[in-house]
Design an enzyme around this catalytic site. Structure first.
Site, PDB file in Angstrom:
ATOM      1  CD  GLU A  13      20.409 -23.666 -46.772  1.00  0.00           C
ATOM      2  OE1 GLU A  13      20.667 -22.585 -47.295  1.00  0.00           O
ATOM      3  OE2 GLU A  13      20.417 -24.031 -45.771  1.00  0.00           O
ATOM      4  CD  GLU A  71      24.524 -15.174 -46.060  1.00  0.00           C
ATOM      5  OE1 GLU A  71      25.694 -15.843 -46.491  1.00  0.00           O
ATOM      6  OE2 GLU A  71      23.548 -15.832 -45.839  1.00  0.00           O
ATOM      7  N   GLY A 129      26.335 -23.957 -46.757  1.00  0.00           N
ATOM      8  CA  GLY A 129      27.396 -22.895 -46.623  1.00  0.00           C
ATOM      9  C   GLY A 129      27.478 -21.638 -47.243  1.00  0.00           C
ATOM     10  CB  SER A 130      29.860 -19.138 -48.014  1.00  0.00           C
ATOM     11  OG  SER A 130      31.121 -19.983 -48.440  1.00  0.00           O
ATOM     12  CB  THR A 131      27.188 -17.876 -52.372  1.00  0.00           C
ATOM     13  OG1 THR A 131      25.568 -17.908 -51.892  1.00  0.00           O
ATOM     14  CG2 THR A 131      26.740 -17.796 -53.859  1.00  0.00           C
ATOM     15  CD  GLU A 132      34.790 -17.108 -51.439  1.00  0.00           C
ATOM     16  OE1 GLU A 132      34.460 -16.344 -50.375  1.00  0.00           O
ATOM     17  OE2 GLU A 132      35.795 -17.159 -51.661  1.00  0.00           O
ATOM     18  N   GLY A 181      29.950 -22.698 -52.317  1.00  0.00           N
ATOM     19  CA  GLY A 181      29.186 -23.355 -52.866  1.00  0.00           C
ATOM     20  C   GLY A 181      29.649 -23.569 -54.600  1.00  0.00           C
ATOM     21  CB  CYS A 207      21.483 -19.662 -44.699  1.00  0.00           C
ATOM     22  SG  CYS A 207      20.241 -20.949 -44.223  1.00  0.00           S
ATOM     23  CE  LYS A 243      34.646 -29.582 -43.671  1.00  0.00           C
ATOM     24  NZ  LYS A 243      34.579 -29.035 -42.351  1.00  0.00           N
TER      25      LYS A 243
HETATM   26  P1  NAI Z   1      32.078 -21.596 -45.457  1.00  0.00           P
HETATM   27  O1  NAI Z   1      31.286 -21.940 -46.845  1.00  0.00           O
HETATM   28  O2  NAI Z   1      33.506 -21.467 -45.741  1.00  0.00           O
HETATM   29  O3  NAI Z   1      31.953 -23.053 -44.688  1.00  0.00           O
HETATM   30  C1  NAI Z   1      31.140 -24.015 -44.613  1.00  0.00           C
HETATM   31  C2  NAI Z   1      31.330 -25.387 -44.602  1.00  0.00           C
HETATM   32  O4  NAI Z   1      32.245 -25.625 -45.890  1.00  0.00           O
HETATM   33  C3  NAI Z   1      32.558 -25.868 -43.333  1.00  0.00           C
HETATM   34  O5  NAI Z   1      32.331 -27.271 -43.220  1.00  0.00           O
HETATM   35  C4  NAI Z   1      33.874 -25.579 -44.200  1.00  0.00           C
HETATM   36  O6  NAI Z   1      34.891 -26.272 -43.612  1.00  0.00           O
HETATM   37  C5  NAI Z   1      33.535 -26.136 -45.560  1.00  0.00           C
HETATM   38  N1  NAI Z   1      34.339 -25.671 -46.970  1.00  0.00           N
HETATM   39  C6  NAI Z   1      35.444 -24.537 -46.703  1.00  0.00           C
HETATM   40  N2  NAI Z   1      35.864 -24.642 -47.804  1.00  0.00           N
HETATM   41  C7  NAI Z   1      35.498 -25.514 -48.575  1.00  0.00           C
HETATM   42  C8  NAI Z   1      35.960 -26.258 -49.854  1.00  0.00           C
HETATM   43  N3  NAI Z   1      36.529 -25.576 -50.663  1.00  0.00           N
HETATM   44  N4  NAI Z   1      35.306 -27.443 -50.089  1.00  0.00           N
HETATM   45  C9  NAI Z   1      34.591 -27.917 -49.269  1.00  0.00           C
HETATM   46  N5  NAI Z   1      34.198 -27.698 -48.197  1.00  0.00           N
HETATM   47  C10 NAI Z   1      34.531 -26.323 -47.737  1.00  0.00           C
HETATM   48  O7  NAI Z   1      31.706 -20.645 -44.594  1.00  0.00           O
HETATM   49  P2  NAI Z   1      32.451 -19.809 -43.512  1.00  0.00           P
HETATM   50  O8  NAI Z   1      33.740 -19.279 -44.150  1.00  0.00           O
HETATM   51  O9  NAI Z   1      32.438 -20.426 -42.384  1.00  0.00           O
HETATM   52  O10 NAI Z   1      31.589 -18.431 -43.749  1.00  0.00           O
HETATM   53  C11 NAI Z   1      31.651 -17.389 -44.426  1.00  0.00           C
HETATM   54  C12 NAI Z   1      30.423 -16.739 -44.677  1.00  0.00           C
HETATM   55  O11 NAI Z   1      29.424 -17.557 -45.523  1.00  0.00           O
HETATM   56  C13 NAI Z   1      29.659 -16.225 -43.744  1.00  0.00           C
HETATM   57  O12 NAI Z   1      29.871 -15.120 -43.358  1.00  0.00           O
HETATM   58  C14 NAI Z   1      28.134 -16.332 -44.226  1.00  0.00           C
HETATM   59  O13 NAI Z   1      27.941 -15.037 -45.094  1.00  0.00           O
HETATM   60  C15 NAI Z   1      28.168 -17.552 -45.273  1.00  0.00           C
HETATM   61  N6  NAI Z   1      27.625 -18.843 -44.466  1.00  0.00           N
HETATM   62  C16 NAI Z   1      26.350 -19.121 -44.902  1.00  0.00           C
HETATM   63  C17 NAI Z   1      25.815 -20.292 -44.583  1.00  0.00           C
HETATM   64  C18 NAI Z   1      24.479 -20.642 -44.721  1.00  0.00           C
HETATM   65  O14 NAI Z   1      23.782 -21.240 -43.885  1.00  0.00           O
HETATM   66  N7  NAI Z   1      23.941 -20.173 -45.953  1.00  0.00           N
HETATM   67  C19 NAI Z   1      26.670 -21.016 -43.365  1.00  0.00           C
HETATM   68  C20 NAI Z   1      27.807 -20.608 -43.111  1.00  0.00           C
HETATM   69  C21 NAI Z   1      28.389 -19.528 -43.464  1.00  0.00           C
END
Ligand code: NAI
Ligand code: MG
Length: 495
Positions: free
Chosen positions: A274, A405, A252-255, A257, A308, A200
């Site tokens: 990660e 972050e 993705g985000s820690t939240e 995760g 990240c 996804k």
């Molecule tokens: P996010 O963590 O919401 O999105 C990452 C992925 O997870 C996307 O594919 C999203 O559709 C999916 N996702 C969202 N909610 C989900 C859930 N409940 N269950 C399963 N999958 C889900 O990140 P977002 O909202 O795009 O960015 C917010 C913050 O997160 C950023 O400002 C940054 O601080 C952090 N982030 C960190 C990343 C990293 O590589 N460590 C990458 C992206 C964001």
């Protein structure tokens, strides 16, 4: 969601490759399930934008639970019945090599699509994201034939051995900062070990995953081995909640995760996460200073700071604070911010309005908490999502900009006197993904590397990657590793 008809010519303005434009024209984009392109069962679509212009690039199928069910069924069938699961490793390897070759053959189109969808500078997309994706498939292609079991030296009356087998059906959820590269980091090791996949992509950057899916079709991977389900967080959540998925890999985000961890608790699912970071980049007074300035700049402004492992907290030894800040001020003034398709651009567009809002909010908190802001005086385009390279001095450790972050081109500068103080301050966040150390003293590098609580530590360089090298975090930056031998481990089980 909205459904205006995208004007591909306008939204893709500046793109040279007709292949990229033709790819965009086939909209709405569908889901890849069981080797077939299908619309979402609900018929719903969402828009993906060019963040440099805010124009709609394409309509994308919005998968939900019903589509996830179909994709998991297809992946399960492909895993249990073959031909994938019955195929020898030499043959499996050839598919990965073929995918690597096709990524290279389509590198320009992929780089243009990545730039349009994400906002990153095209020269960087081409050199890092696309080249790195091909290398990742080629590297893991090499592993297919090198996944050994063991004979265990037990009592001679027994013949006692272990095998390394695939985990099964893998759900993989990726972010928007390195869309194709994150897809490659997830898909390649999973395929090498013989798993099947439902990927996804992030909702703001689905295009290169879909083009990769086309490439995977062209490589004639058996149906159902790789399935792509586009959609937002709810689509990812449906994949995590599915009872017949054996493993979830998330970046993705820690939240989110943490949410995924709660959802997978008590199920059979294996999990690797990660997550975010707030990496310290530590500069000692004996560091090669001009090299360090380049490393600091690359560490935080590369990819608009949407990284990240970005070196977002700079720790400078007190004796050299003045020259370092002066040099940084001069250097960020030379960064070219603007049209991501321009070959001279250093810093592109912020990926989305939501991310821009988050960066602005964090920067405001820095000012409110008393830190001093310096911003490059570059002229920003009037349309699209943009943020000028920024740094803060006078930051204290408890400030939000030193703890949370930001995921944007914003650096927080702090100081230290001794190595011990640097270590203590560097380790003082909930994260532990990466760190940088700048010094000519080899013994100091080793001591710092031992004490820094981070999965990846760079010395006299920053943001350097290689497919052989494991990447992943300590603490709230997650667990499990991607890359190298250790990146294969989460995709095999011992039996
Ligand atoms: P996010 O963590 O919401 O999105 C990452 C992925 O997870 C996307 O594919 C999203 O559709 C999916 N996702 C969202 N909610 C989900 C859930 N409940 N269950 C399963 N999958 C889900 O990140 P977002 O909202 O795009 O960015 C917010 C913050 O997160 C950023 O400002 C940054 O601080 C952090 N982030 C960190 C990343 C990293 O590589 N460590 C990458 C992206 C964001
Ligand atoms: Mg987009």
């Amino acid at each position: 969601m909205a459904a205006t008809t995208p004007s591909v010519e306008r939204a893709g303005n500046g793109v040279r490759s007709s292949a990229a434009l033709n790819f965009l024209k086939a909209s709405p984009k569908k889901l890849l399930i069981g080797g077939k392109w299908v619309p979402a069962k609900s018929g719903k679509t969402f828009e993906t934008l060019n963040p440099a212009t805010e124009e709609v690039l394409a309509l994308i199928a919005e998968g939900d639970k019903a589509d996830v069910d179909e994709a998991v069924k297809a992946a399960r069938k492909a895993f249990e019945e073959g031909p994938w699961s019955k195929m020898g490793p030499h043959e499996r390897a050839r598919y990965l090599f073929k995918i690597a070759d096709l990524i290279e053959q389509n590198a320009d189109e992929l780089a243009e699509l990545e730039t349009l969808d994400n906002g990153k500078a095209k020269t960087q997309a081409r050199a890092i994201d696309i080249a790195g994706s091909a290398e990742t498939f080629r590297y893991y292609g090499g592993w297919c034939t090198k996944i050994y079991g063991e004979t265990n030296p037990s009592d001679p009356s027994m013949f006692n051995y272990t095998l390394r087998e695939p985990v099964g059906v893998c759900g993989q959820i990726i972010p928007w900062n390195f869309p194709l590269l994150m897809a490659a980091w997830k898909i390649a090791p999973a395929l090498a070990a013989g798993n099947t996949i439902i990927l996804k992509p992030a909702e703001t950057t689905p295009l290169t995953s879909l083009m990769l899916a086309q490439i995977i079709q062209e490589a004639e991977l058996p149906p159902g081995v790789v399935n792509i389900i586009t959609g937002a967080g709810a689509t990812g959540a449906a994949l995590v909640a599915h009872g017949d998925v054996d493993k979830i890999a998330f970046t993705g985000s820690t939240e989110v995760g943490k949410r995924i961890q709660r959802s997978a608790a008590g199920t059979k699912k294996k999990l690797t996460l990660e997550l975010g970071g707030k990496a310290p980049n530590i500069v000692f007074e004996d560091a090669p200073i001009d090299q360090a300035i380049e490393g600091i700049i690359n560490g935080i402004y590369f990819n608009q700071g949407h990284v990240c492992c970005a070196g977002s907290r700079l720790f400078v030894q007190e004796s050299i604070v003045e020259p370092v800040i002066r040099k940084l001020r001069d250097r960020i003034g030379t960064l070219r911010v603007g049209n991501p398709l321009d070959k001279n651009t250093d810093v592109g567009a912020i990926n989305s309005q939501a991310q821009l809002d988050k960066i602005r909010e964090m920067v405001e908190s820095g000012v409110d908490e008393g830190a001093e802001m310096f911003q490059s005086a570059c002229a920003l385009p009037t349309r699209g999502f943009w943020f000028a390279p920024t740094f803060f001095t006078g930051v204290s450790q408890s400030n939000r900009i030193a703890q949370e972050e930001i995921f944007g081109p914003v650096l927080s500068i702090l100081t230290f006197r001794t190595a011990e103080e640097a270590i203590e301050k560097a380790n003082n966040t909930p994260y532990g993904l990466s760190a940088g150390v700048w010094t000519e003293k080899g013994s100091r590098i080793l001591k710092m590397a031992q004490k820094l609580r981070a999965g990846v530590i760079w010395a006299n360089t920053y943001n350097k990657f290689d497919p052989t090298s494991p990447f992943g975090g300590f603490k709230e930056s997650g667990f499990g590793r991607e890359g190298g031998l250790h990146g294969l481990a989460p995709y095999v089980v011992l039996s």
